[in-house]
Motif scaffolding. Structure first.
Motif, PDB file in Angstrom:
ATOM      1  N   HIS A  80       0.465  -1.238  -0.096  1.00  0.00           N
ATOM      2  CA  HIS A  80       0.094   0.186   0.313  1.00  0.00           C
ATOM      3  C   HIS A  80       0.511   1.487   0.291  1.00  0.00           C
ATOM      4  O   HIS A  80       0.438   1.953  -0.839  1.00  0.00           O
ATOM      5  CB  HIS A  80      -1.321  -0.058   0.985  1.00  0.00           C
ATOM      6  N   ARG A  81       1.960   1.212   1.071  1.00  0.00           N
ATOM      7  CA  ARG A  81       2.748   2.798   0.929  1.00  0.00           C
ATOM      8  C   ARG A  81       3.802   2.523  -0.147  1.00  0.00           C
ATOM      9  O   ARG A  81       3.972   3.800  -0.903  1.00  0.00           O
ATOM     10  CB  ARG A  81       3.965   2.609   2.236  1.00  0.00           C
ATOM     11  N   HIS A  82       4.730   2.036  -0.635  1.00  0.00           N
ATOM     12  CA  HIS A  82       5.097   1.461  -1.815  1.00  0.00           C
ATOM     13  C   HIS A  82       4.675   1.451  -2.916  1.00  0.00           C
ATOM     14  O   HIS A  82       5.585   1.742  -3.913  1.00  0.00           O
ATOM     15  CB  HIS A  82       6.398   1.057  -1.870  1.00  0.00           C
ATOM     16  N   GLY A  83       3.638   0.286  -2.946  1.00  0.00           N
ATOM     17  CA  GLY A  83       3.314  -0.389  -4.520  1.00  0.00           C
ATOM     18  C   GLY A  83       1.879   1.098  -5.302  1.00  0.00           C
ATOM     19  O   GLY A  83       1.382   1.105  -6.136  1.00  0.00           O
ATOM     20  N   GLY A  84       1.269   1.685  -4.216  1.00  0.00           N
ATOM     21  CA  GLY A  84       0.437   2.204  -3.983  1.00  0.00           C
ATOM     22  C   GLY A  84      -1.539   1.202  -4.699  1.00  0.00           C
ATOM     23  O   GLY A  84      -2.533   1.703  -5.038  1.00  0.00           O
ATOM     24  N   VAL A  85      -1.137   0.632  -3.957  1.00  0.00           N
ATOM     25  CA  VAL A  85      -2.071  -0.691  -4.378  1.00  0.00           C
ATOM     26  C   VAL A  85      -2.991  -0.497  -2.436  1.00  0.00           C
ATOM     27  O   VAL A  85      -2.043  -0.877  -1.721  1.00  0.00           O
ATOM     28  CB  VAL A  85      -1.677  -2.039  -5.031  1.00  0.00           C
ATOM     29  N   ALA A  86      -3.888  -0.655  -2.236  1.00  0.00           N
ATOM     30  CA  ALA A  86      -5.157  -0.539  -0.948  1.00  0.00           C
ATOM     31  C   ALA A  86      -5.870  -1.657  -0.705  1.00  0.00           C
ATOM     32  O   ALA A  86      -5.951  -2.188  -2.119  1.00  0.00           O
ATOM     33  CB  ALA A  86      -5.753   1.079  -0.336  1.00  0.00           C
ATOM     34  N   TRP A 127       7.897 -17.971 -15.809  1.00  0.00           N
ATOM     35  CA  TRP A 127       8.269 -16.639 -15.727  1.00  0.00           C
ATOM     36  C   TRP A 127       8.318 -17.353 -14.012  1.00  0.00           C
ATOM     37  O   TRP A 127       7.549 -17.554 -12.946  1.00  0.00           O
ATOM     38  CB  TRP A 127       7.228 -14.869 -15.315  1.00  0.00           C
ATOM     39  N   VAL A 128       9.666 -16.926 -12.664  1.00  0.00           N
ATOM     40  CA  VAL A 128       9.610 -17.465 -11.806  1.00  0.00           C
ATOM     41  C   VAL A 128      10.357 -15.856 -10.665  1.00  0.00           C
ATOM     42  O   VAL A 128      11.257 -14.997 -11.872  1.00  0.00           O
ATOM     43  CB  VAL A 128      10.850 -18.400 -11.667  1.00  0.00           C
ATOM     44  N   VAL A 129       9.999 -16.188 -10.079  1.00  0.00           N
ATOM     45  CA  VAL A 129      10.099 -14.577  -9.202  1.00  0.00           C
ATOM     46  C   VAL A 129      10.724 -14.942  -6.783  1.00  0.00           C
ATOM     47  O   VAL A 129      10.606 -16.103  -7.051  1.00  0.00           O
ATOM     48  CB  VAL A 129       8.894 -13.615  -8.014  1.00  0.00           C
ATOM     49  N   PHE A 130      11.583 -14.687  -7.443  1.00  0.00           N
ATOM     50  CA  PHE A 130      11.876 -14.378  -5.387  1.00  0.00           C
ATOM     51  C   PHE A 130      13.237 -13.482  -5.026  1.00  0.00           C
ATOM     52  O   PHE A 130      13.326 -12.932  -5.576  1.00  0.00           O
ATOM     53  CB  PHE A 130      13.770 -15.647  -5.253  1.00  0.00           C
ATOM     54  N   GLY A 131      12.730 -13.280  -3.949  1.00  0.00           N
ATOM     55  CA  GLY A 131      13.549 -11.505  -3.737  1.00  0.00           C
ATOM     56  C   GLY A 131      12.680 -11.098  -2.157  1.00  0.00           C
ATOM     57  O   GLY A 131      11.307 -11.458  -2.015  1.00  0.00           O
ATOM     58  N   GLU A 132      13.333 -10.998  -1.316  1.00  0.00           N
ATOM     59  CA  GLU A 132      12.507 -10.211  -0.166  1.00  0.00           C
ATOM     60  C   GLU A 132      12.467  -8.749  -0.627  1.00  0.00           C
ATOM     61  O   GLU A 132      12.974  -8.091  -0.971  1.00  0.00           O
ATOM     62  CB  GLU A 132      14.137 -10.021   1.238  1.00  0.00           C
ATOM     63  N   VAL A 133      11.492  -8.502   0.658  1.00  0.00           N
ATOM     64  CA  VAL A 133      10.741  -6.981   0.020  1.00  0.00           C
ATOM     65  C   VAL A 133      10.943  -6.589   0.921  1.00  0.00           C
ATOM     66  O   VAL A 133      10.195  -6.894   2.568  1.00  0.00           O
ATOM     67  CB  VAL A 133       9.243  -7.190   0.172  1.00  0.00           C
ATOM     68  N   GLY A 134      11.990  -5.154   1.946  1.00  0.00           N
ATOM     69  CA  GLY A 134      12.105  -4.542   3.220  1.00  0.00           C
ATOM     70  C   GLY A 134      10.918  -3.076   3.109  1.00  0.00           C
ATOM     71  O   GLY A 134       9.890  -2.965   2.433  1.00  0.00           O
ATOM     72  N   LEU A 135      10.725  -2.972   4.094  1.00  0.00           N
ATOM     73  CA  LEU A 135       9.463  -1.803   5.070  1.00  0.00           C
ATOM     74  C   LEU A 135       9.921  -0.631   3.859  1.00  0.00           C
ATOM     75  O   LEU A 135       8.741  -0.236   4.307  1.00  0.00           O
ATOM     76  CB  LEU A 135      10.038  -1.446   6.163  1.00  0.00           C
ATOM     77  N   ALA A 136      10.631   0.258   3.688  1.00  0.00           N
ATOM     78  CA  ALA A 136      11.101   0.845   2.492  1.00  0.00           C
ATOM     79  C   ALA A 136      11.017   0.874   1.169  1.00  0.00           C
ATOM     80  O   ALA A 136      11.210   1.534   0.170  1.00  0.00           O
ATOM     81  CB  ALA A 136      12.891   1.819   2.708  1.00  0.00           C
ATOM     82  N   LEU A 148      -1.484  -9.430  -6.413  1.00  0.00           N
ATOM     83  CA  LEU A 148      -1.491  -8.202  -6.849  1.00  0.00           C
ATOM     84  C   LEU A 148      -2.206  -8.742  -8.346  1.00  0.00           C
ATOM     85  O   LEU A 148      -3.350  -7.864  -8.857  1.00  0.00           O
ATOM     86  CB  LEU A 148      -0.139  -7.683  -6.959  1.00  0.00           C
ATOM     87  N   SER A 149      -2.308 -10.180  -8.582  1.00  0.00           N
ATOM     88  CA  SER A 149      -2.263 -10.197 -10.110  1.00  0.00           C
ATOM     89  C   SER A 149      -3.392 -11.063  -9.953  1.00  0.00           C
ATOM     90  O   SER A 149      -4.409 -10.645 -10.277  1.00  0.00           O
ATOM     91  CB  SER A 149      -1.713 -11.975 -10.216  1.00  0.00           C
ATOM     92  N   SER A 150      -4.390 -11.594  -8.742  1.00  0.00           N
ATOM     93  CA  SER A 150      -5.531 -12.020  -8.246  1.00  0.00           C
ATOM     94  C   SER A 150      -6.326 -10.535  -8.382  1.00  0.00           C
ATOM     95  O   SER A 150      -7.519 -10.975  -8.738  1.00  0.00           O
ATOM     96  CB  SER A 150      -5.198 -13.008  -6.793  1.00  0.00           C
ATOM     97  N   MET A 151      -6.015  -9.624  -7.586  1.00  0.00           N
ATOM     98  CA  MET A 151      -6.367  -8.610  -7.173  1.00  0.00           C
ATOM     99  C   MET A 151      -7.117  -7.509  -8.409  1.00  0.00           C
ATOM    100  O   MET A 151      -8.530  -8.025  -8.812  1.00  0.00           O
ATOM    101  CB  MET A 151      -6.069  -7.449  -6.865  1.00  0.00           C
ATOM    102  N   ARG A 152      -6.122  -7.633  -9.768  1.00  0.00           N
ATOM    103  CA  ARG A 152      -6.579  -7.427 -10.743  1.00  0.00           C
ATOM    104  C   ARG A 152      -6.908  -7.739 -12.181  1.00  0.00           C
ATOM    105  O   ARG A 152      -7.609  -7.925 -13.161  1.00  0.00           O
ATOM    106  CB  ARG A 152      -5.202  -6.681 -11.621  1.00  0.00           C
ATOM    107  N   GLY A 153      -6.769  -8.812 -11.843  1.00  0.00           N
ATOM    108  CA  GLY A 153      -7.549  -9.928 -12.242  1.00  0.00           C
ATOM    109  C   GLY A 153      -6.460 -10.172 -13.840  1.00  0.00           C
ATOM    110  O   GLY A 153      -6.350 -10.911 -14.880  1.00  0.00           O
ATOM    111  N   ARG A 154      -5.165 -10.501 -13.484  1.00  0.00           N
ATOM    112  CA  ARG A 154      -4.433 -10.643 -14.928  1.00  0.00           C
ATOM    113  C   ARG A 154      -2.723 -11.722 -14.487  1.00  0.00           C
ATOM    114  O   ARG A 154      -2.674 -11.521 -13.613  1.00  0.00           O
ATOM    115  CB  ARG A 154      -3.352  -9.315 -15.046  1.00  0.00           C
TER     116      ARG A 154
END
Length: 450
Positions: free
Chosen positions: A338-344, A386-395, A374-380
């Motif tokens: 919500h804070r850094h991606g603009g998705v509530a 594709w494969v994805v991995f990574g840690e997301v920080g609070l910033a 995000l993919s489920s909310m937007r239906g896309r």
């Protein structure tokens, strides 16, 4: 005659108390104090000083490799750190009927040709063991078996037979004549395990102890039992699933969190050589809310599918449900989105799941979990391959994870063509990996890519 003294011992942590109480003062568990006879008073005075082991310089200690013997199962060798170590004591626990005795009986049949073995059963008769062996169709039936629950008699047979590999099924059924308490009590467990460990170290005999588990899934008895042994393995499975996972939570001879995957069949437990394919759902077409990630279990990279379902909440407080992931971690990541991606997603129910019953306890699943939501909310859907991995920080930064190149190699081996990874995990020569790597340093960049 001297009056017999009694005390109350906690069956969970082993703490002793002179009075009964509803709650253990040490571990906080309720209704675990059991009355037992207290040990006699110690003799007064000081014990005489005796010579013990010689003191050595650390740089002069021999670095000879620890000898290992294969169990005949590549999966079990992996979870044990390379095989069975002479003198090593392994504790294996799991739910009733999950396959502990079945797996160990199969291992004994494979190892009997290498050196002598012994199967000690305290819960089943020899006839029941023979019937299980016939049902499994073991390659050889000339296995030494013993039905005995007195630990002194068991150790005497081990001393006489001199086996190299012993299975005690189970440690909760053994008792010693030195104590008056019932088998399975804290004092009996501690004393029997101590005698077995001492004999294993002295005779260089590899021993496997089968342990019962509580309703919480932990091995029954005091935690000192896990401290006394060299390796602790846990059987895991989902209700209704035929797959079994053996996970190492302690290993003095190898890496922890290693896992072995087996499939339960009519002929016993069979190895799953490619676990990554087990935890992936090959959809006919891309579906929203599904992202494939590469998790690391011990030293093994493994592909798993992270699924998320986002739906409008009909309650005052939206639900956050996770299976195989930490629920608190999900709440934290949704706040970052919500804070850094603009998705509530404050008014949405969010359900997250790891396919196949796998449990992910590392932060590498942060980015795929957010992209799946995000993919489920937007239906896309996320593109296929594709494969994805990574840690997301609070910033909102994407932090690197361990063994990034090994994860990419595993993804390329499974046929994936694109990977979203942290900037610090980008390999120098990604062309040799056979996969196109897209490095990101911020959450916004990852959202823009998909």
């Amino acid at each position: 005659m001297a009056k017999t003294r009694t005390q109350y011992v906690c069956q969970r942590c082993g703490a002793a108390s002179p009075k009964w109480a509803g709650q253990c003062g040490d571990c906080g568990e309720w209704n675990t104090l059991v009355e037992v006879e207290a040990a006699g008073p110690r003799r007064s005075g000081f014990a005489p000083l005796v010579a013990g082991s010689a003191v050595e310089q650390l740089d002069q200690v021999s670095l000879a490799d620890v000898p290992r013997a294969s169990t005949g199962s590549a999966e079990m060798d992996r979870v044990l750190g390379g095989g069975v170590v002479p003198g090593g004591v392994t504790l294996i626990g799991g739910d009733p009927g999950i396959g502990k005795s079945t797996l160990l009986l199969q291992l004994l049949a494979h190892m009997q040709g290498l050196y002598r073995t012994l199967y000690v059963t305290g819960e089943e008769s020899l006839t029941q063991v023979r019937l299980r062996a016939e049902r499994l169709g073991l390659p050889r039936m000339d296995l030494p078996v013993l039905a005995e629950t007195r630990v002194e008699a068991v150790l005497a047979q081990i001393e006489a037979q001199k086996p190299g590999f012993v299975v005690l099924d189970s440690i909760q059924t053994l008792y010693t004549d030195a104590l008056d308490s019932a088998p399975g009590s804290v004092s009996q467990l501690r004393e029997c395990a101590a005698q077995v460990v001492r004999h294993a170290k002295r005779s260089q005999t590899a021993v496997v102890l089968v342990g019962h588990v509580t309703k919480e899934g932990a091995i029954a008895g005091p935690r000192v039992l896990e401290h006394m042994v060299d390796t602790v393995l846990y059987f895991e499975h989902d209700e209704g699933s035929r797959y079994r996972i053996v996970r190492a939570v302690k290993n003095r001879f190898g890496a922890v969190n290693e896992l072995a995957v087996f499939a339960m069949t009519d002929g016993g437990l069979k190895e799953v050589n490619n676990p990554s394919a087990l935890f992936l759902s090959r959809h006919a077409q891309p579906v929203p809310g599904s992202v494939v990630t590469v998790t690391r279990q011990g030293s093994r990279p493994m592909l798993v599918e992270v699924q998320a379902l986002v739906d409008r909440s009909l309650l005052g407080t939206p639900r956050r449900v996770t299976l195989g992931l930490e629920s608190n971690r999900l709440n934290l990541l949704l706040a970052v989105l919500h804070r850094h991606g603009g998705v509530a997603l404050g008014d949405q129910d969010v359900f997250a799941n790891v396919v196949g019953g796998m449990k992910i306890q590392e932060p590498a699943a942060d980015l795929p979990l957010l992209l799946a939501a995000l993919s489920s909310m937007r239906g896309r859907p996320v593109p296929t391959g594709w494969v994805v991995f990574g840690e997301v920080g609070l910033a909102g930064e994407i932090r690197p994870v361990q063994a990034g190149e090994e994860r990419l190699l595993e993804a390329a081996k499974q046929g994936f063509t694109h990977a979203i990874v942290p900037e610090a995990n980008k390999p120098r020569k990604s062309a040799k990996l056979g996969i196109e790597v897209m490095a990101v340093s911020r959450l916004e960049q990852a959202i823009a890519l998909v």
